[in-house]
Design a protein around this motif. Structure first.
Motif, PDB file in Angstrom:
ATOM      1  N   LEU A  89       0.830  -1.213   0.000  1.00 48.48           N
ATOM      2  CA  LEU A  89       0.000   0.000   0.000  1.00 48.48           C
ATOM      3  C   LEU A  89       0.859   1.254   0.000  1.00 48.48           C
ATOM      4  CD1 LEU A  89      -2.930  -0.918   2.388  1.00 48.48           C
ATOM      5  CD2 LEU A  89      -3.120  -0.128   0.028  1.00 48.48           C
ATOM      6  N   LYS A  90       1.968   1.199   0.766  1.00 46.15           N
ATOM      7  CA  LYS A  90       2.888   2.343   0.793  1.00 46.15           C
ATOM      8  C   LYS A  90       3.473   2.589  -0.600  1.00 46.15           C
ATOM      9  CE  LYS A  90       4.358   2.200   5.587  1.00 46.15           C
ATOM     10  NZ  LYS A  90       5.356   1.656   6.492  1.00 46.15           N
ATOM     11  N   TYR A  91       3.854   1.480  -1.277  1.00 42.67           N
ATOM     12  CA  TYR A  91       4.396   1.611  -2.632  1.00 42.67           C
ATOM     13  C   TYR A  91       3.365   2.250  -3.546  1.00 42.67           C
ATOM     14  CZ  TYR A  91       8.555  -1.289  -1.847  1.00 42.67           C
ATOM     15  OH  TYR A  91       9.750  -1.772  -1.422  1.00 42.67           O
ATOM     16  N   GLN A  92       2.130   1.772  -3.379  1.00 40.55           N
ATOM     17  CA  GLN A  92       1.075   2.284  -4.256  1.00 40.55           C
ATOM     18  C   GLN A  92       0.905   3.795  -4.066  1.00 40.55           C
ATOM     19  OE1 GLN A  92      -2.892   0.740  -3.742  1.00 40.55           O
ATOM     20  NE2 GLN A  92      -3.608   1.840  -5.552  1.00 40.55           N
ATOM     21  N   ILE A  93       0.923   4.226  -2.804  1.00 41.09           N
ATOM     22  CA  ILE A  93       0.770   5.661  -2.524  1.00 41.09           C
ATOM     23  C   ILE A  93       1.915   6.452  -3.154  1.00 41.09           C
ATOM     24  CG2 ILE A  93       0.804   7.385  -0.660  1.00 41.09           C
ATOM     25  CD1 ILE A  93      -0.711   5.194   1.033  1.00 41.09           C
ATOM     26  N   ARG A  94       3.135   5.885  -3.042  1.00 40.20           N
ATOM     27  CA  ARG A  94       4.296   6.572  -3.610  1.00 40.20           C
ATOM     28  C   ARG A  94       4.173   6.693  -5.130  1.00 40.20           C
ATOM     29  NH1 ARG A  94       9.701   4.045  -1.405  1.00 40.20           N
ATOM     30  NH2 ARG A  94      10.381   4.347  -3.525  1.00 40.20           N
ATOM     31  N   ILE A  95       3.751   5.586  -5.737  1.00 38.78           N
ATOM     32  CA  ILE A  95       3.619   5.595  -7.198  1.00 38.78           C
ATOM     33  C   ILE A  95       2.563   6.612  -7.617  1.00 38.78           C
ATOM     34  CG2 ILE A  95       2.748   4.226  -9.145  1.00 38.78           C
ATOM     35  CD1 ILE A  95       4.264   1.863  -8.041  1.00 38.78           C
ATOM     36  N   ARG A  96       1.466   6.628  -6.862  1.00 39.72           N
ATOM     37  CA  ARG A  96       0.388   7.566  -7.215  1.00 39.72           C
ATOM     38  C   ARG A  96       0.875   9.001  -7.105  1.00 39.72           C
ATOM     39  NH1 ARG A  96      -5.450   6.408  -5.120  1.00 39.72           N
ATOM     40  NH2 ARG A  96      -5.190   4.811  -6.682  1.00 39.72           N
ATOM     41  N   LYS A  97       1.648   9.283  -6.047  1.00 38.68           N
ATOM     42  CA  LYS A  97       2.162  10.652  -5.875  1.00 38.68           C
ATOM     43  C   LYS A  97       3.063  11.041  -7.049  1.00 38.68           C
ATOM     44  CE  LYS A  97       1.935  11.520  -0.952  1.00 38.68           C
ATOM     45  NZ  LYS A  97       2.636  11.434   0.313  1.00 38.68           N
ATOM     46  N   GLU A  98       3.914  10.111  -7.428  1.00 34.76           N
ATOM     47  CA  GLU A  98       4.815  10.401  -8.551  1.00 34.76           C
ATOM     48  C   GLU A  98       4.032  10.632  -9.828  1.00 34.76           C
ATOM     49  OE1 GLU A  98       8.248   7.879  -9.244  1.00 34.76           O
ATOM     50  OE2 GLU A  98       8.464   7.652  -7.083  1.00 34.76           O
ATOM     51  N   ARG A  99       2.981   9.817  -9.986  1.00 36.76           N
ATOM     52  CA  ARG A  99       2.142   9.956 -11.175  1.00 36.76           C
ATOM     53  C   ARG A  99       1.498  11.325 -11.234  1.00 36.76           C
ATOM     54  NH1 ARG A  99      -2.436   5.648 -12.082  1.00 36.76           N
ATOM     55  NH2 ARG A  99      -3.576   7.580 -11.999  1.00 36.76           N
TER      56      ARG A  99
END
Lengths: 177, 237
Positions: free
Chosen positions: B214-224
């Motif tokens: 979930l943390k990875y997903q949040i990071r990816i979303r932020k970068e996106r």
């Protein structure tokens, strides 16, 4: 794939096809600066860029009926203007110089490179190199497209890009240090 | 008739197992290899033409020359100046509509002459017979309100990513030459890669929820979201 033009561009296109001067002017105004920038960067001379811009747009208006919406209108106009620039370069017999040396040395871009220095460096390149570098690196054309426009092979286009970068690297060193 | 069959079954279950000799496989594989090698040796051998490698290595060399700090070049390209086109429209119009322009100019001269005559007559008439009006006391006021759309306001909410993308897609589908530029294409590619990565993570999370994922997903979303903002800023100039 067909590109969908917005309502205004459709209007412009249809007006230009009906040969309406006000619509032609509007289309010209929409793209003139972007096209002039390409012309100037390729020709490296104000008067020549001016001539190419005119020749390019005349060709655009004459060929609009052939626009099949397989790209954006802007990309289509750009290709015609670029071809006009290349035709002018060929007329001047400043054809692309072909080199067949080995590509054995790495190209290293300086960390402090800026747009200002790069512009100066591009201006100092010979016409052929300037054209290939501008078309591929600045305007985003592929080697295949450039090869087609310059009537050379893809390998030659790659080789030309390499040599233009090597030369540019040298020019930038002189300019920056 | 068979009695106490279960005893037989139990006994069968306890029958011993035997292992093959270690040399068995060696023997079998030796046979196979011999057969294969004899078949292979019977096959006709063909050699590539001598120039194939030369061409291949040339292509490889062209495609893989070393380039260091390529990002520095990309950033400098982005900073290249844009130029304003000089006024060439009149000349172009003459080339496009040579006769019409001549006629238009001729008509214009007539029109200007007639208009000047009418103004002169009306002016003289007013001087001789001034018009009386009752409109004194009226004043006209103009209010000008300048409305400015600031791109930063649009960028404040992560939830507006979809709107940004709509805008980007709309611009690219119609007019924006910027979308053809390598810098824009690179950013778009990064955006698509991140979108794909997020989709894959979502699938994993749905199978097995996990805090780390979930943390990875949040990071990816932020970068996106950051990249979509950058794409927008690039187009908005």
């Amino acid at each position: 794939m067909d590109f969908k033009l917005d309502k205004y561009e459709e209007e412009l296109l249809s007006g230009c096809l009906d040969n309406k001067p006000e619509m032609q002017k509007a289309l010209y105004d929409r793209y003139k600066d972007a096209m002039y920038t390409i012309c100037y960067r390729m020709m490296n001379d104000d008067d020549e860029a001016h001539d190419v811009l005119q020749d390019g747009f005349i060709e655009v208006f004459k060929s609009l009926s052939k626009f099949k919406k397989q790209s954006t209108l802007g990309a289509w106009i750009k290709t015609i203007v670029v071809r006009a620039a290349l035709a002018k370069i060929k007329k001047q017999r400043e054809t692309v110089v072909l080199h067949h040396e080995q590509h054995d040395q790495p190209i290293i871009w300086d960390e402090n490179l800026t747009g200002e220095y790069l512009e100066k460096g591009i201006k100092e390149l010979p016409t052929g190199y300037r054209a290939v570098f501008t078309l591929i690196e600045v305007e985003g054309y592929s080697h295949k497209e450039v090869a087609n426009m310059l009537d050379i092979s893809e390998g030659t286009s790659k080789s030309q890009l390499y040599h233009s970068k090597k030369m540019l690297q040298g020019k930038l060193k002189e300019l920056m240090y | 008739m068979e009695q106490n069959k279960h005893i037989l079954r139990q006994a069968i279950q306890h029958l011993p197992e035997y292992m093959p000799k270690e040399s068995s496989w060696e023997f079998i594989s030796g046979k196979i290899q011999n057969k294969m090698s004899s078949e292979l040796s019977d096959m006709e051998q063909r050699k590539p033409r001598k120039d194939v490698w030369e061409k291949l290595s040339n292509r490889l060399r062209h495609e893989t020359w070393e380039e260091e700090n390529y990002d520095a070049l990309r950033i400098a390209i982005r900073e290249l100046p844009n130029y304003q086109a000089p006024e060439v429209w009149t000349e172009m119009q003459q080339r496009l509509h040579p006769r019409k322009i001549g006629l238009q100019l001729e008509n214009k001269r007539w029109f200007v002459g007639i208009a000047a005559s009418i103004l002169l007559i009306v002016g003289l008439f007013w001087i001789v017979n001034p018009i009386k009006t009752n409109v004194e006391g009226y004043t006209v006021q103009y209010d000008v309100e300048k409305v400015e759309v600031k791109p930063n306001v649009l960028l404040s909410e992560e939830a507006e990513e979809a709107d940004l993308l709509d805008y980007i897609q709309y611009q690219c589908a119609s007019v924006q030459l910027q979308c053809e530029k390598p810098y824009f294409k690179d950013l778009m590619q990064q955006y698509q890669d991140l979108t794909q990565a997020e989709e894959e993570l979502k699938k994993e999370i749905s199978k097995m929820p996990n805090d780390q994922l979930l943390k990875y997903q949040i990071r990816i979303r932020k970068e996106r979201v950051e990249i979509s903002k950058e794409l927008f800023q690039y187009l908005a100039g």
